[in-house]
Each structure stands twice: as structure tokens, then as C-alpha cells.
Design an enzyme around this catalytic site. Structure first.
Site, mmCIF file in Angstrom:
data_model
loop_
_atom_site.group_PDB
_atom_site.id
_atom_site.type_symbol
_atom_site.label_atom_id
_atom_site.label_comp_id
_atom_site.label_asym_id
_atom_site.label_seq_id
_atom_site.Cartn_x
_atom_site.Cartn_y
_atom_site.Cartn_z
ATOM 1 N N GLU A 256 3.937 -21.874 90.494
ATOM 2 C CA GLU A 256 5.323 -21.433 90.509
ATOM 3 C C GLU A 256 5.671 -20.829 91.864
ATOM 4 O OE1 GLU A 256 5.524 -18.695 87.157
ATOM 5 O OE2 GLU A 256 6.965 -20.074 86.265
ATOM 6 N N SER B 187 9.194 -9.789 86.953
ATOM 7 C CA SER B 187 10.382 -9.121 87.479
ATOM 8 C C SER B 187 10.201 -8.758 88.954
ATOM 9 C CB SER B 187 10.648 -7.838 86.682
ATOM 10 O OG SER B 187 9.623 -6.903 86.949
#
Lengths: 383, 288
Positions: free
Chosen positions: A243, A364
Site C-alpha cells: 500500500e 490514521s
């Protein structure tokens, strides 16, 4: 150091460009997951048949086995041509598939990888739980081993495309009483299995894309474990770097287009005469340019060492926050027209509202800063 | 396409760092020892991209970022640009109009005049300290008349090397803060274990990475004659200036009380950042 591409790479770029020019669907991709499913599957199938799916996946599973540079060129051209988001195929192509390539048995790979590439099987991710968000190791969904089956009970949340998915990459606790990172397993879960209930959740943008998933005595074969029972944490972490690798280049091109559009709008409406607007637009343009430079550096690093450096976390954080700055600039230039937004009718406002996900989903911004501080700068752990 | 330094570039970079660490430590930034200029000249840094040495701007930017990290004299920038585009030999000071930086031991300075690079001559005078304690300046009574350089690349070169200095300056501040956060203890722990401090350090690393990456891209754009070279060099300068300023400020905050003192080194990168922001700055309109 150089930023040029070889004649072969340039030729590959021309091929990408030519194909995209004549094949991008004329109609717009629907916003909601269930309405978009047919569109997403048909587009993925088309990409596969033309040889554009899985450019860097192994050839034996339907990929092309090409170098990362070709993957980057493809993604750049894909975004430049404003081709549609791969939508429901996102998890399979960018996460589930790469995880299987690294960790799965030959049988698992042979069964699943071609289906993912061809758009035949939709995947979703089952990581987050109501009590396990940033603290992913707090997973409580249980898998009880019964003979050659695993019996699953618990729930997952924020699962994108759960209500249209065929399979899920599910991380659950298979060892009774185990703590934290230990005793977890990464399991392929059939989303049509009895005992699964999916409750779609509407976002504040109006879009219905993610869902809560409940498991009530769901039975999956023990053979569906990937990477060994109790190894779930390592399997999940092994591909997080995927990712953080090449994916940003598509974001970079898209963000660059968005900033150019904003500059054109600000010119057309005379807003650019405001020095603060001009300053902020110039800033965004410089920052978007730096994302390309950072991504190229990262890719060069992967070519040399086989994997992205810890700096990839920086690109991820910076790109996510830059995207939000661009969206906020768009809303700022809109002025009061913002108030006329109705669900589904304005891309700019929709992106602004949906864009809050960029610094929440998949780690986050706060967790990203912890990772940069601890793994890259060597600061002592916070927890 | 490859945006990582090659082995030979890395070798040059580490030789540069070794020399700077030995000869130009930050704690001597107030008063550099005699002979430092000659030492820099002997290292060959002023003529890297001249025909005689023939290296590219990417290599030069890599080395100038290291010079910037050690707060080397800013006249290294003006000297390198003057040598490359006007064959001016010897030290060339840096002109911000009538303000001449690093004015000693020469009567020639290079600066930008209405967006064009030019050389000015001036009478030597006693130099005064500037905000940046490592840089002395003189202020001329009248705005000097420049002799403009004909090569348009001179402006880009000037801006690129200043951006490289700012990248090094930003990284120096980031490293100083992060090192301190690992050893300074409060509440029984290193302050770097607290997210409030850790995240400031992470943000400094982000700004450093952003500005260094754009610097590499800009240098390669200049080497390769990229049609967007003006934009890329301008963006590099803008991002590097911001990184240096913001990291400079965060460094002082992380040091706490000691960071505010004249005695500590934390003030140096910030003050240097303020100096660099006035050298070949990029206006917003140039990027739009």
C-alpha cells in the site's frame, strides 16, 4: 540521477496511452458500491483481456511479470487519461492479491489470483473492529478450530465493498486467550457463507460503500488459513508496504489535475487576484510536484533494494494530507454554492467529504507519524 | 529514471561530509577559522559544473545540501554561479541589492537584479554581523549597477544551489531536534517517546523529505533541459525555504528553554533559514 525514461519505457508509455484513449468507458462510474458493481467488474475484465491487469503480478497467475517502472508508467497514464477508479476491485488488486502472492500456498494462489485479476471475484478487508481501529492488535473476533473447520463469531467494521464482495481477507483470533499480536490468523472467508450478516453504512458524503459485518457461527475450511495458523499479524503486515509503494503515483497525477483545474477556476472567476489565493494555489502546485519526486525516489529505491524504504510512510502521510488541502481549497473557491450540495450531485463536495477518510483509513495520520518517528527516526516507542 | 544517488555521487557526498565535520563544525559557525575559504576552494566545490570538472547539477545539489547542513558561507553559492557563467575567478560575495553578504576578501558580488543574474563591484568596508551569526554583511550607500550575465541558466543555477543550502539547513534542524528528543528526559522518559514531540519530529522529517525530493527532481530537470525546469527549480526553492524555516522553529520549541539561549546551537538553523529565504526567492506568480 536522472528523470528520463528509456526508449523502451517510452514505447510502453505510448502503448498505455493509445489503449486508454480508445477504451475508457464513456459513462461515469456510479457512486454507490452496489450500483457500481457491474461497471467495476466489466472494466476489470476489459483491463485483463487487454493485458493491463496485474502488470507486475507473476505470469503464471495471469499477470505480466513486468518491472515496477512499467507499473508506474501504467498508473501515471491511467490517471492522466482520467480512467475510472477500479472501485470494488481495489482490495483484491491492491491488497488481498499481493498478500496471497507473498504468503499463500500454490493451491490458494492458483484458485484466487486469476479470479481477482479478471474481475470475477470481489474482495473486501476484515481488519478493523469496533474495538480495534488504530489499535489493530486489539482484534476480538474469534475463530474456534473444530476438526478441519474454523467457526467464526464476532464483527468487523468500515469494511469497504462488504455487501458486494465474494471473499474477505479476515484477521481473527484463533487462539483462545491469546493477547495482542499473538494468536491471530489471516483467513480467506467466503462472504456468501451462512451466518454472515452485512449492514451497509452510509457516509456523510451520502455514499454507501462500507459496511459492518457480523459473524454468527460462520464455518470456513481450515485450509483457508494463509501463511499458517497464528501467523496472522505477520501476514497482515507483510503487505502493508504494498500500500505504501507505487500506489501514490496515481494519486499524484490526479492531484496535479485537480490543482490545475482549481487554478483555471480561480483565473476564470478572478479569485486569483487575491494574493492569499494565489499563494495557496502556488503552494499546492509545488507540493503536488514534490509528491512525484518523492514517489520516483521511492521507486528507484525499490528497484535497487527490492522494497520501499521507511520513507514510504512519509509519502503516504504527505499525499493524504495534501489531498485534503486540495479538497479544502476547492470548497473555499466555491463559496456559498457549497450549501446547495445534495447527496450524489457534486464531485468536488463529494470528494471533500469522502476525503476525510484519507487520514483515517489504513492507518490514521497519527499512527503514520508514530511510524515515522519510531521506525525511521528511531525515537522511543510511545506505547 | 533513477532519483537515488549513484555510488560515485554517494562517495563524493561522504567525502564532503567528512571534510565539513572536521573543518566546519556548527559550534564554530560564529567565527570560522582562518583559511577555511582556501580549504573549500581546494575541495573543488566552486567549480563542480564547469567544463574543467564537468559534473552535473544533480551531483552539485547533493554536495551543496551538505554545505548547507554545516552552514557553510553563502558566498560558496555566488562564487560557484559566477565561475560557471562568467568565468569570474576567486571569491564572489552575495548581493541582495545594496546588502552584500560574506563581503570580506573580495570586491565582487553576484545577485539577482529584476530577475536577472548580475555581478556588481563594491569598495571593501568593515563588515557588520547579520541576524545569521555565521554571515557578516556590509550595506552599500547606493544601489549597485550590475553587469548582467547573458546565460539565462545562471538564475536557475543560483536558485537551485540556494535551495540545496536550505534543504541541508532544514535537515540540520530536524536532526538536532530528534537527537535531543532521544536524550532529554522529563516525567522519567525521553521526551521523544511522547507523541506531541514525536509528531513534531515526524513533521520535520516530512518537510525535509519533500524538499530534498523536489531538489533532486529540479537538478535533474536542469541537467536534462526539461521544458518545465523553471517551475521545478522554483518549487524546489519555495519548499526548501519553508522546510528550513518551519524546522528551524520546531527545533527551538523541542529544545525548550535552552533552545532560546544564545549559547545553544538551536538558533543557528533558524537564523540561516531567514537569510536563505531572501536569496533568489520564488514568487507565487512564477509557479502558477
Amino acid at each position: 540521477m536522472d528523470i528520463g525514461f528509456s526508449p523502451e519505457e517510452q514505447k510502453f508509455r505510448d502503448q498505455c496511452r493509445d489503449w486508454l484513449q480508445t477504451h475508457i468507458p464513456a459513462e461515469k462510474r456510479p457512486l454507490n458500491a452496489d450500483e457500481a458493481l457491474d461497471f467495476d467488474k466489466a472494466w476489470q475484465r476489459q483491463l485483463f483481456e487487454a493485458g493491463w491487469a496485474g502488470i507486475n503480478w507473476p505470469e503464471r497467475y495471469g499477470g505480466r511479470g513486468l518491472a515496477i517502472v512499467q507499473q508506474v508508467i501504467w498508473l501515471e497514464e491511467y490517471a492522466r487519461a482520467r480512467a475510472p477508479w477500479i472501485g470494488a476491485n481495489f482490495v483484491g488488486i491492491n491488497h488481498g492479491g499481493p498478500t496471497l502472492i507473498v504468503n499463500a500456498s500454490d493451491a490458494q494462489k492458483a484458485f484466487h489470483l486469476p479470479k481477482i485479476l479478471q474481475g470475477e471475484a470481489i474482495w473486501c478487508q476484515g481488519f478493523s473492529e469496533p474495538g480495534a481501529g488504530s489499535d489493530l492488535a486489539g482484534i476480538r473476533t474469534k475463530g474456534r478450530i473444530e476438526g478441519d473447520e474454523i467457526v467464526i463469531n464476532g464483527s468487523k467494521i468500515w469494511t469497504s465493498f462488504a455487501h458486494v464482495a465474494d471473499y474477505q481477507e479476515l484477521v481473527l483470533r484463533t487462539e483462545e486467550g491469546s493477547q495482542r499480536h499473538k494468536g491471530l490468523s489471516w483467513v480467506i472467508c467466503d462472504m456468501k457463507a451462512p451466518g454472515i450478516t452485512v449492514r451497509p453504512i452510509r457516509k456523510m458524503s451520502g455514499q454507501v460503500e462500507f459496511a459492518e459485518v457480523f459473524y454468527d457461527d460462520v464455518r470456513v475450511p481450515r485450509d483457508n488459513v494463509v501463511g499458517g495458523l497464528g501467523n496472522g499479524w505477520a501476514v497482515a503486515m507483510s503487505t502493508l508496504s504494498f500500500e505504501r509503494g507505487t500506489g501514490f503515483i496515481a494519486d499524484q497525477v490526479k492531484q496535479s489535475q485537480e490543482v490545475d483545474d482549481l487554478i483555471a477556476t480561480a483565473r476564470a472567476e478572478g479569485l486569483i487576484a487575491d494574493d492569499r489565493v494565489a499563494e495557496d494555489l502556488a503552494q499546492l502546485k509545488a507540493e503536488v510536484s514534490a509528491v512525484r519526486a518523492m514517489t520516483y525516489r521511492n521507486i528507484s529505491e525499490v528497484e535497487k533494494r527490492g522494497q520501499p524504504g521507511p520513507e514510504a510512510s512519509i509519502i503516504r502521510l504527505f499525499t493524504a494530507e495534501l489531498g485534503q488541502r486540495i479538497e479544502r481549497m476547492g470548497v473555499r473557491l466555491m463559496g456559498e454554492r457549497l450549501l446547495d450540495f445534495r447527496y450524489g450531485d457534486d464531485d468536488l463536495v463529494h470528494d471533500y467529504l469522502r476525503g476525510f477518510a484519507a487520514t483515517i483509513a489504513g492507518g490514521s495520520a497519527q499512527i503514520q507519524r508514530d511510524i515515522i518517528g519510531e521506525r525511521m527516526l528511531g525515537l522511543p516507542r510511545s506505547r | 529514471m533513477d532519483l537515488t544517488p549513484k555510488d560515485e555521487q554517494e562517495t563524493l557526498r561522504s567525502a564532503t561530509v567528512d571534510w565539513l565535520a572536521d573543518n566546519m563544525p556548527l559550534d564554530q559557525a560564529r567565527a570560522r577559522p582562518d583559511g577555511i575559504w582556501q580549504g573549500m576552494e581546494d575541495m573543488g566545490w566552486f567549480g563542480l559544473t564547469t567544463g574543467a570538472i564537468g559534473l552535473d547539477h544533480a551531483t552539485e545539489a547533493l554536495l551543496f545540501a551538505e554545505l548547507g547542513r554545516f552552514l557553510a558561507p553563502v558566498s560558496a553559492i555566488s562564487t560557484a554561479v559566477a565561475l560557471r557563467w562568467s568565468d569570474t575567478e576567486g571569491k564572489v560575495a552575495l548581493s541582495l541589492g545594496e546588502r552584500i553578504l560574506d563581503a570580506g576578501d573580495t570586491g565582487t558580488a553576484l545577485g539577482l537584479f529584476d530577475g536577472k543574474a548580475g555581478l556588481v563591484s563594491y569598495q571593501a568596508a568593515a563588515a557588520e554581523p547579520s541576524l545569521d551569526l555565521s554571515t557578516a554583511q556590509i550595506i552599500l550607500d547606493d544601489a549597485p549597477e550590475p553587469v548582467l550575465l547573458s546565460a539565462p541558466e545562471a538564475v536557475l543555477h543560483f536558485r537551485l544551489l540556494t535551495a540545496a543550502y536550505a534543504v541541508g539547513c532544514a535537515e540540520a534542524a530536524g536532526a538536532m531536534a530528534t537527537d535531543y528528543a532521544k536524550i532529554r528526559e522529563q516525567f522519567g522518559k525521553p521526551i521523544g517517546s511522547f507523541q506531541a514531540i514525536k509528531h513534531m519530529c515526524a513533521d520535520m522529517a516530512v518537510r525535509s523529505q519533500v524538499s530534498r525530493s523536489q531538489l533532486y527532481y529540479a537538478a535533474c530537470a536542469l541537467d536534462g533541459g526539461d521544458p518545465d525546469v523553471d517551475f521545478h527549480v522554483g518549487a524546489a526553492k519555495r519548499l526548501a525555504d519553508q522546510a528550513a524555516l518551519e524546522n528551524g522553529r520546531a527545533n527551538i520549541q523541542i529544545h525548550g528553554g535552552i533552545g532560546m539561549t544564545d549559547e545553544a546551537l538551536a538558533q543557528f538553523p533558524l537564523k540561516r533559514a531567514h537569510l536563505l529565504q531572501f536569496i533568489a526567492p520564488t514568487a507565487a506568480a512564477e509557479l502558477l
